[in-house]
Motif scaffolding. Structure first.
Motif, PDB file in Angstrom:
ATOM      1  N   PRO A  46       3.744  -0.315  -5.124  1.00  0.00           N
ATOM      2  CA  PRO A  46       3.946   0.977  -4.443  1.00  0.00           C
ATOM      3  C   PRO A  46       5.435   1.284  -4.297  1.00  0.00           C
ATOM      4  O   PRO A  46       6.245   0.385  -4.045  1.00  0.00           O
ATOM      5  CB  PRO A  46       3.291   0.763  -3.076  1.00  0.00           C
ATOM      6  CG  PRO A  46       2.338  -0.357  -3.279  1.00  0.00           C
ATOM      7  CD  PRO A  46       2.951  -1.246  -4.300  1.00  0.00           C
ATOM      8  N   TYR A  56     -10.580  11.119   6.409  1.00  0.00           N
ATOM      9  CA  TYR A  56     -10.742   9.726   6.821  1.00  0.00           C
ATOM     10  C   TYR A  56     -11.968   9.544   7.718  1.00  0.00           C
ATOM     11  O   TYR A  56     -12.530  10.508   8.250  1.00  0.00           O
ATOM     12  CB  TYR A  56      -9.490   9.181   7.525  1.00  0.00           C
ATOM     13  CG  TYR A  56      -8.230   9.407   6.727  1.00  0.00           C
ATOM     14  CD1 TYR A  56      -8.032   8.767   5.508  1.00  0.00           C
ATOM     15  CD2 TYR A  56      -7.241  10.291   7.184  1.00  0.00           C
ATOM     16  CE1 TYR A  56      -6.879   9.009   4.764  1.00  0.00           C
ATOM     17  CE2 TYR A  56      -6.083  10.527   6.439  1.00  0.00           C
ATOM     18  CZ  TYR A  56      -5.918   9.876   5.230  1.00  0.00           C
ATOM     19  OH  TYR A  56      -4.800  10.110   4.497  1.00  0.00           O
ATOM     20  N   ARG A  72       4.637   6.499   3.439  1.00  0.00           N
ATOM     21  CA  ARG A  72       3.542   7.421   3.766  1.00  0.00           C
ATOM     22  C   ARG A  72       2.305   6.671   4.236  1.00  0.00           C
ATOM     23  O   ARG A  72       1.562   7.159   5.100  1.00  0.00           O
ATOM     24  CB  ARG A  72       3.230   8.292   2.556  1.00  0.00           C
ATOM     25  CG  ARG A  72       4.254   9.409   2.366  1.00  0.00           C
ATOM     26  CD  ARG A  72       3.980  10.271   1.158  1.00  0.00           C
ATOM     27  NE  ARG A  72       4.830  11.464   1.178  1.00  0.00           N
ATOM     28  CZ  ARG A  72       5.020  12.265   0.133  1.00  0.00           C
ATOM     29  NH1 ARG A  72       4.423  11.992  -1.017  1.00  0.00           N
ATOM     30  NH2 ARG A  72       5.796  13.332   0.247  1.00  0.00           N
ATOM     31  N   ASP A  73       2.064   5.497   3.683  1.00  0.00           N
ATOM     32  CA  ASP A  73       0.934   4.691   4.138  1.00  0.00           C
ATOM     33  C   ASP A  73       1.139   4.268   5.586  1.00  0.00           C
ATOM     34  O   ASP A  73       0.224   4.362   6.423  1.00  0.00           O
ATOM     35  CB  ASP A  73       0.772   3.467   3.244  1.00  0.00           C
ATOM     36  CG  ASP A  73      -0.422   2.613   3.655  1.00  0.00           C
ATOM     37  OD1 ASP A  73      -1.543   3.147   3.663  1.00  0.00           O
ATOM     38  OD2 ASP A  73      -0.224   1.436   3.993  1.00  0.00           O
ATOM     39  N   GLN A 113       0.616   7.342   7.813  1.00  0.00           N
ATOM     40  CA  GLN A 113      -0.792   7.670   8.035  1.00  0.00           C
ATOM     41  C   GLN A 113      -1.416   6.745   9.075  1.00  0.00           C
ATOM     42  O   GLN A 113      -2.216   7.179   9.908  1.00  0.00           O
ATOM     43  CB  GLN A 113      -1.553   7.575   6.713  1.00  0.00           C
ATOM     44  CG  GLN A 113      -1.232   8.700   5.740  1.00  0.00           C
ATOM     45  CD  GLN A 113      -1.837   8.480   4.369  1.00  0.00           C
ATOM     46  OE1 GLN A 113      -2.541   7.500   4.122  1.00  0.00           O
ATOM     47  NE2 GLN A 113      -1.565   9.395   3.453  1.00  0.00           N
ATOM     48  N   GLN A 114      -1.034   5.471   9.021  1.00  0.00           N
ATOM     49  CA  GLN A 114      -1.519   4.533  10.042  1.00  0.00           C
ATOM     50  C   GLN A 114      -1.013   4.931  11.425  1.00  0.00           C
ATOM     51  O   GLN A 114      -1.747   4.868  12.418  1.00  0.00           O
ATOM     52  CB  GLN A 114      -1.066   3.118   9.696  1.00  0.00           C
ATOM     53  CG  GLN A 114      -1.664   2.558   8.413  1.00  0.00           C
ATOM     54  CD  GLN A 114      -1.067   1.210   8.048  1.00  0.00           C
ATOM     55  OE1 GLN A 114      -0.694   0.435   8.925  1.00  0.00           O
ATOM     56  NE2 GLN A 114      -0.948   0.927   6.761  1.00  0.00           N
ATOM     57  N   ASP A 120       2.528  13.820   8.188  1.00  0.00           N
ATOM     58  CA  ASP A 120       2.780  12.615   8.966  1.00  0.00           C
ATOM     59  C   ASP A 120       4.275  12.473   9.229  1.00  0.00           C
ATOM     60  O   ASP A 120       5.070  13.321   8.811  1.00  0.00           O
ATOM     61  CB  ASP A 120       2.232  11.366   8.262  1.00  0.00           C
ATOM     62  CG  ASP A 120       2.527  11.364   6.773  1.00  0.00           C
ATOM     63  OD1 ASP A 120       3.694  11.624   6.407  1.00  0.00           O
ATOM     64  OD2 ASP A 120       1.610  11.107   5.980  1.00  0.00           O
ATOM     65  N   GLU A 168       5.718   5.764  -1.113  1.00  0.00           N
ATOM     66  CA  GLU A 168       4.287   5.513  -0.934  1.00  0.00           C
ATOM     67  C   GLU A 168       4.040   4.548   0.226  1.00  0.00           C
ATOM     68  O   GLU A 168       3.104   4.737   1.012  1.00  0.00           O
ATOM     69  CB  GLU A 168       3.697   4.956  -2.228  1.00  0.00           C
ATOM     70  CG  GLU A 168       3.594   5.986  -3.346  1.00  0.00           C
ATOM     71  CD  GLU A 168       3.198   5.376  -4.684  1.00  0.00           C
ATOM     72  OE1 GLU A 168       2.694   6.113  -5.539  1.00  0.00           O
ATOM     73  OE2 GLU A 168       3.413   4.154  -4.858  1.00  0.00           O
ATOM     74  N   LYS A 169       4.863   3.514   0.318  1.00  0.00           N
ATOM     75  CA  LYS A 169       4.740   2.580   1.438  1.00  0.00           C
ATOM     76  C   LYS A 169       4.989   3.292   2.765  1.00  0.00           C
ATOM     77  O   LYS A 169       4.272   3.081   3.748  1.00  0.00           O
ATOM     78  CB  LYS A 169       5.739   1.434   1.272  1.00  0.00           C
ATOM     79  CG  LYS A 169       5.431   0.473   0.128  1.00  0.00           C
ATOM     80  CD  LYS A 169       6.483  -0.629   0.059  1.00  0.00           C
ATOM     81  CE  LYS A 169       6.198  -1.613  -1.053  1.00  0.00           C
ATOM     82  NZ  LYS A 169       7.239  -2.660  -1.157  1.00  0.00           N
TER      83      LYS A 169
END
Length: 339
Positions: free
Chosen positions: A36, A299, A43-44, A47-48, A319, A40-41
């Motif tokens: 990633p 989700y 954004r992940d 989102q969390q 986010d 991308e990391k």
């Protein structure tokens, strides 16, 4: 003999060849998964964090509701106690009247009946006066009995209401205490996640940051079918480029549900605070019947929401680190509602 040896060699050789091929394929598959990117990391992690934030807001809303229940139960308890005090006073006062009439049954007054009125009267007119007086006494007796019965019933009713209010108040207190503990835990989890986000932000490039601040294009011409939906769409699109901030509800920064809350408030529609609560508000809409202004959710459980614009696009506050923007409908679609 040589043929047998060659057969034996073939028998042992093929499994070795297959093992090498399978191992090579497995290695190819493993190496095919790309690492990633920093964006991308990030954004992940974002989102969390958004999910944690929405959960925290939901717990806070539940706590507010329980505290409101506690307040109402307290008011009901106070009213019931006041009613009980009044009913007890009425009961004591009317009991005196009943006791007085009951005592009269054992005195000479008990002989005041219609026969004694007739025998002791000097004339018909005298009898009628005595008889009328007896009717008044009887009416007073019945009134005293009825009033005492009403006062007793009121006292019992006040006692029952006070007990119910006390039970509701204790239930609300217990639930509120549990929610406060839950909120503290969720807040700590969110704080930890935000610290991880801050650390990951240092790995972002200038290109990554530019992508985060991309609004997704100019506001499109959207024609909603209802006045409220049109007002909400226009309001949401007017916030393009405004930053995402955890738990913000506008007008200059938003989280995902805060943007929907703010936009529909402009149309006079009061939405719940969180994306999960919003996902149960209004009317469910199948995906193939989406219209501009519909809320689209993501989700499971729901932790993100956007507003449909048409042509497979939505406006949303994605986010942390991002801005209000126009995006295609995302994966992990969970459903839609029409406020």
């Amino acid at each position: 003999m040589n043929s047998r040896k060659r057969g034996i060699r073939r028998h042992w050789g093929w499994p070795l060849v297959l093992a090498v091929v399978v191992a090579g394929a497995a290695g190819t598959t493993a190496s095919a998964a790309p690492e990633p990117t920093p964006l991308e990391k990030y954004r992940d992690l974002s989102q969390q964090a958004e999910k944690l934030s929405q959960d925290l807001l939901g717990a806070q809303a539940d706590l507010d509701a329980k505290q409101a229940d506690l307040g109402r139960a307290g008011q009901d308890l106070a009213a019931a106690k006041d009613a009980g005090i009044k009913a007890a006073g009425d009961q004591q006062r009317y009991q005196v009247d009943v006791d007085r009439f009951a005592g009269a049954a054992f005195t000479g007054n008990a002989k005041l009946n219609r026969l004694s009125a007739l025998l002791s009267g000097d004339s018909i007119a005298d009898y009628l006066r005595r008889s009328s007086a007896l009717d008044l006494v009887a009416a007073d007796q019945q009134t005293a009995l009825d009033t005492l019965a009403d006062a007793t019933h009121a006292a019992d009713d006040a006692t029952a209401k006070a007990a119910d209010a006390e039970h509701r108040a204790q239930t609300a207190r217990d639930a509120a205490a549990k929610l406060k503990s839950d909120i503290q835990t969720r807040q700590q989890s969110l704080d930890d996640q935000m610290h991880r986000l801050e650390a990951a932000a240092g790995d972002l490039t200038s290109v990554d940051r530019k992508a985060q601040h991309d609004k997704g294009g100019d506001p499109p011409a959207v024609h909603a079918t209802g006045e409220a939906a049109q007002t909400a769409v226009d309001a949401a699109l007017s916030r393009l480029g405004k930053p995402y901030v955890t738990a913000a509800t506008g007008p200059d920064s938003f989280d995902c549900s805060g943007l929907m809350l703010w936009a529909y408030a402009k149309a006079g529609v009061s939405l719940p605070r969180t994306s999960r609560a919003q996902s149960t508000f209004g009317t469910a809409v199948p995906r193939d019947q989406l219209q501009p202004g519909d809320l689209v959710f993501y989700y499971s459980p729901v932790s993100h929401v956007g507003m449909y614009l048409g042509d497979g696009k939505m406006v949303h506050a994605p986010d942390t680190g991002d801005v209000v923007k126009i995006s295609p409908l995302q994966s992990q679609y969970a459903g839609a509602r029409r406020p």
